[in-house]
Design a protein around this motif. Structure first.
Motif, PDB file in Angstrom:
ATOM      1  N   PHE A 157      30.306  -6.516  -5.567  1.00 12.11           N
ATOM      2  CA  PHE A 157      30.075  -7.958  -5.630  1.00 12.11           C
ATOM      3  C   PHE A 157      31.271  -8.720  -5.054  1.00 12.11           C
ATOM      4  CE2 PHE A 157      30.361 -11.893  -8.301  1.00 12.11           C
ATOM      5  CZ  PHE A 157      29.270 -12.551  -7.761  1.00 12.11           C
ATOM      6  N   GLU A 158      32.483  -8.383  -5.494  1.00  8.89           N
ATOM      7  CA  GLU A 158      33.682  -9.083  -5.041  1.00  8.89           C
ATOM      8  C   GLU A 158      34.067  -8.687  -3.618  1.00  8.89           C
ATOM      9  OE1 GLU A 158      35.240  -7.336  -8.349  1.00  8.89           O
ATOM     10  OE2 GLU A 158      35.688  -9.154  -9.462  1.00  8.89           O
ATOM     11  N   PHE A 159      33.880  -7.404  -3.286  1.00 11.62           N
ATOM     12  CA  PHE A 159      34.225  -6.927  -1.950  1.00 11.62           C
ATOM     13  C   PHE A 159      33.412  -7.667  -0.896  1.00 11.62           C
ATOM     14  CE2 PHE A 159      33.568  -3.988   1.628  1.00 11.62           C
ATOM     15  CZ  PHE A 159      34.880  -3.733   1.991  1.00 11.62           C
ATOM     16  N   CYS A 160      32.109  -7.756  -1.108  1.00 16.22           N
ATOM     17  CA  CYS A 160      31.254  -8.476  -0.153  1.00 16.22           C
ATOM     18  C   CYS A 160      31.553  -9.973  -0.182  1.00 16.22           C
ATOM     19  CB  CYS A 160      29.783  -8.222  -0.468  1.00 16.22           C
ATOM     20  SG  CYS A 160      29.261  -6.510  -0.205  1.00 16.22           S
ATOM     21  N   GLY A 161      31.915 -10.490  -1.363  1.00 12.35           N
ATOM     22  CA  GLY A 161      32.247 -11.906  -1.475  1.00 12.35           C
ATOM     23  C   GLY A 161      33.443 -12.300  -0.640  1.00 12.35           C
TER      24      GLY A 161
ATOM     25  N   LEU B 205      17.127 -14.857  -2.742  1.00 10.48           N
ATOM     26  CA  LEU B 205      16.348 -13.675  -2.352  1.00 10.48           C
ATOM     27  C   LEU B 205      17.024 -12.387  -2.820  1.00 10.48           C
ATOM     28  CD1 LEU B 205      15.212 -14.644   1.277  1.00 10.48           C
ATOM     29  CD2 LEU B 205      13.867 -14.716  -0.844  1.00 10.48           C
ATOM     30  N   SER B 206      18.351 -12.382  -2.833  1.00 12.81           N
ATOM     31  CA  SER B 206      19.049 -11.187  -3.310  1.00 12.81           C
ATOM     32  C   SER B 206      18.807 -10.968  -4.798  1.00 12.81           C
ATOM     33  CB  SER B 206      20.547 -11.299  -3.024  1.00 12.81           C
ATOM     34  OG  SER B 206      21.183 -12.215  -3.889  1.00 12.81           O
TER      35      SER B 206
ATOM     36  N   ILE C  70      22.689  -2.952  -3.921  1.00 17.35           N
ATOM     37  CA  ILE C  70      22.476  -3.666  -2.654  1.00 17.35           C
ATOM     38  C   ILE C  70      22.295  -5.158  -2.912  1.00 17.35           C
ATOM     39  CG2 ILE C  70      20.892  -3.980  -0.715  1.00 17.35           C
ATOM     40  CD1 ILE C  70      20.338  -0.947  -0.853  1.00 17.35           C
ATOM     41  N   GLY C  71      21.470  -5.483  -3.897  1.00 13.03           N
ATOM     42  CA  GLY C  71      21.258  -6.893  -4.241  1.00 13.03           C
ATOM     43  C   GLY C  71      22.533  -7.562  -4.696  1.00 13.03           C
TER      44      GLY C  71
ATOM     45  N   GLY D 235      26.930 -11.322  -3.668  1.00  8.95           N
ATOM     46  CA  GLY D 235      28.344 -11.642  -3.565  1.00  8.95           C
ATOM     47  C   GLY D 235      28.680 -12.327  -2.247  1.00  8.95           C
ATOM     48  N   PHE D 236      28.161 -11.780  -1.148  1.00 12.60           N
ATOM     49  CA  PHE D 236      28.419 -12.356   0.175  1.00 12.60           C
ATOM     50  C   PHE D 236      27.898 -13.786   0.238  1.00 12.60           C
ATOM     51  CE2 PHE D 236      27.564 -13.344   4.567  1.00 12.60           C
ATOM     52  CZ  PHE D 236      28.624 -12.785   5.263  1.00 12.60           C
ATOM     53  N   MET D 237      26.680 -14.001  -0.252  1.00 12.95           N
ATOM     54  CA  MET D 237      26.046 -15.313  -0.141  1.00 12.95           C
ATOM     55  C   MET D 237      26.570 -16.309  -1.166  1.00 12.95           C
ATOM     56  SD  MET D 237      24.160 -15.081   2.450  1.00 12.95           S
ATOM     57  CE  MET D 237      23.527 -13.776   3.522  1.00 12.95           C
TER      58      MET D 237
END
Length: 437
Positions: free
Chosen positions: A288-292, A324-325, A342-343, A348-350
């Protein structure tokens, strides 16, 4: 900076001389505050990583875990507000070293605790101590960097908030797997104590304490803040500006509700509902944080380079994808750890992109130079209420649903969709010229 000579050329030479004198101290204050705020996470994240194992060992229910999280978050909000007062009295260095020491002491106590009320009491104290971090660091930087430097400096400095959380979560998970949940608290407290020593050594407090003159603020600010007849106009906000700030606060309520829901409960769900070992759950939750981290960078670049500062559109697009995630997590992810992860990564990214846009650059855009701090305070203040609610709601839902994830994840879909719809209102207002974002 201070101007001693009367001619522009002499003043410029004096500024350059002071810049050179300030530079080594600026490097020290940057390093000290970056480490300090990253270090705070080492005594903030262990509870969330080990809460499942801690609950099993000490017999805590999910409702009790919700109460514990609420105690921390409510005290954290109080700590932030009170730090604005005590920071002026104590100075930024003393505020930081006191807060760091108390937080480390609380985590040592967690590692030795065996009772619910002991943990709750020291979680509340830890929340108060953790609340000193952001005001103390920002207050420190303000003394050492000129107004025209702060934007770029803070842009780099704020990586401490992403990397600190990521590394602290992974380290707590590592200690959980190697030595048990108590050592997650002990080990992370030792890291923070080491950082405390570095801050004590590097942090020079204010320029005057090392023989430097204080930085002069823009003398024109006072003139700008008045109308032609000399009457103070306060923040200079119109009705549209106030509505925009409050709208952004509502959006940030939803964002922080969702961010803390995953921060607080993802390792617990991965442990309890998917049967992962405690350390594996902790490691996996860092997705979550890595993609964020990359979401923050992408949102800033896209909003500046491709949309010329139109942050409302970027925010609504990313929040729609975030919704959507959560749909993916609620449908496929409720039964599959792969789709749950994956979600979580997409979320996190979004999520972190609009998070940074609304609370940082967006607050400055809307509030203007004079009202930026007030705008950020209102937006963040409204947002900080969200995490308090999610602890109680999720703790009770998990128990009442028989430890089923779908009702909780569906609730997160609804909160995300509501935040996206409010962002749509903000976007429409921006297109009509009623919101400068």
């Amino acid at each position: 900076m201070a101007q001693v000579n009367s001619t522009p050329a002499a003043a410029s030479a004096e500024d350059q001389k002071l810049d050179r004198a300030y530079r080594p101290w600026q490097i020290r204050i940057f390093a000290a505050t970056w480490l300090a705020y990253a270090g705070y996470y080492f005594c903030r994240k262990p509870f969330y990583v080990v809460k499942a194992d801690m609950a099993i060992a000490l017999g805590f229910s999910t409702v009790q875990l919700g109460h514990l999280g609420t105690a921390y978050l409510a005290a954290y909000a109080v700590g932030q507000f009170s730090s604005a007062y005590f920071g002026r009295k104590l100075g930024p260095k003393l505020l930081l070293v006191a807060g760091i020491a108390v937080s480390a002491g609380c985590n040592i106590t967690f590692g030795a605790a065996n009772g619910f009320w002991t943990v709750m009491l020291f979680l509340a104290i830890n929340g108060l101590a953790q609340g000193t971090g952001w005001p103390g660091c920002i207050g420190s930087l303000a003394f050492w960097f000129r107004r025209e430097q702060r934007g770029s400096i803070l842009g780099v400095w704020s990586t401490c908030y992403q990397l600190g959380s990521f590394v602290a979560t992974a380290f707590a998970a590592y200690l959980l797997g190697r030595a048990g949940w108590r050592w997650s608290f002990f080990g992370c407290a030792m890291v923070l104590l080491a950082i405390w020593a570095v801050v004590l050594l590097l942090h020079p407090n204010r320029p005057e304490s090392v023989g430097l003159p204080p930085i002069d603020e823009d003398a024109g600010e006072t003139v700008d803040a008045k109308s032609d007849d000399g009457r103070a106009q306060g923040l200079g906000w119109t009705r549209d500006t106030l509505i925009t700030v409050l709208t952004m606060g509502l959006i940030y309520f939803a964002i922080k509700f969702l961010r803390y829901a995953l921060w607080s409960w993802a390792p617990f769900f991965l442990r309890q509902s998917f049967g992962l070992a405690g350390d594996q759950a902790g490691y996996l939750s860092t997705v979550f944080e890595f993609c964020g981290f990359f979401g923050v960078i992408a949102a800033g670049v896209v909003s500046d380079k491709f949309f010329h500062g139109r942050r409302a559109f970027v925010s609504i697009a990313m929040l729609a994808m975030m919704t959507l995630s959560f749909v993916l997590m609620a449908t496929l992810g409720a039964r599959s750890v792969v789709f749950f992860t994956i979600g979580m990564g997409i979320a996190g990214f979004m999520l972190f992109g609009p998070d940074s846009l609304l609370s940082g650059a967006g607050a400055i855009d809307v509030g203007s130079r004079r009202g930026a701090l007030a705008a950020a305070g209102i937006i963040n203040g409204m947002g900080s209420i969200g995490p308090i609610f999610q602890e109680e709601i999720i703790g009770r839902m998990y128990k009442s649903s028989g430890q089923q994830l779908f009702p909780i994840l569906f609730m997160l879909v609804c909160v995300s969709a509501a935040g996206t719809m409010v962002t749509g209102i903000l976007w429409v207002r921006a297109r009509k010229g009623k919101a400068n974002i």
